[in-house]
Design an enzyme around this catalytic site. Sequence first.
Site, short mmCIF file in Angstrom:
data_model
loop_
_atom_site.label_atom_id
_atom_site.label_comp_id
_atom_site.label_asym_id
_atom_site.label_seq_id
_atom_site.Cartn_x
_atom_site.Cartn_y
_atom_site.Cartn_z
N ASP A 7 0.85 -1.19 0.00
CA ASP A 7 0.00 0.00 0.00
C ASP A 7 0.89 1.24 0.00
OD1 ASP A 7 -2.76 1.14 0.21
OD2 ASP A 7 -1.89 2.04 2.00
N ASP A 52 -6.61 18.04 1.24
CA ASP A 52 -7.51 16.90 1.34
C ASP A 52 -6.75 15.61 1.63
OD1 ASP A 52 -9.70 18.48 0.89
OD2 ASP A 52 -9.86 18.01 -1.25
N HIS A 152 -5.53 6.76 7.42
CA HIS A 152 -4.87 5.84 6.49
C HIS A 152 -3.37 5.82 6.78
CE1 HIS A 152 -8.09 5.29 3.27
NE2 HIS A 152 -8.65 6.01 4.21
N ASP A 157 -2.56 -0.38 6.60
CA ASP A 157 -3.49 -0.79 5.56
C ASP A 157 -3.03 -2.07 4.86
OD1 ASP A 157 -4.95 1.39 6.24
OD2 ASP A 157 -4.73 2.47 4.35
#
Length: 234
Positions: A7, A52, A152, A157
């Site tokens: 990831d 973001d 995250h 992850d």
Amino acid sequence: MRQIVLDTETTGLSAEGGDRIIEIGCVELYARKLTGNNLHFYINPERDSHEDALKVHGISNEFLRDKPKFAQLVDDILAYVQDAEVIIHNAAFDIGFLNKELERVGKPPFKNHVSGVIDTLVMAKEMFPGKRNSLDALCDRLEVDNSGRTLHGALLDAELLADVYINMTRGQEALVMESVDAVSEKTTVVSRDLSQFVLPVLAANAQEMAAHEDVLAQMDKASGGKTVWRQISP
């Protein structure tokens, strides 16, 4: 088989638009078991993350200032994944970023270094059509504990995805184990003449016929009237 669950976290959503990888996390599976041989790097992206993106991963620009750049880590990353089967959720996104980073340092595309790529998002869409198939949704559906995932993070992850993948493919594991057991057992084949045996034929009773008809009706509805059983039944 050696598998790597991978990831990344990035400064934004567009590799072509100049966004960069800021974190890469990998966990190793061997014979479907976690080995603990993980790889994890924070990377200086040489640019700031979008606002973001910061809300998603929470990795500040200041934290990354003194981290190594991708060019300094690329050989270690490629050596780690070399010839492994790589498992990624929404593989197109991560591979797009990896390919762009590799292009910058004059290396061949990512798939040239590994034996293959499995996209668990594609798998999930086939297994659970019409349902949400984000990593969080799959954790909930497959009873993988993701209570520690408030933001995250690439390594966390990857660890969650490894558990999700193992649960999604558990039937394959059972099939492989049965196949291995069948090959490993020594069996003796004995030939017997069964021509003298008369096997009784037991007809279905009314209740069983009604239950069978109900199943066929459900299959008809689901297949739009294309039930194969009705086509071959006398």
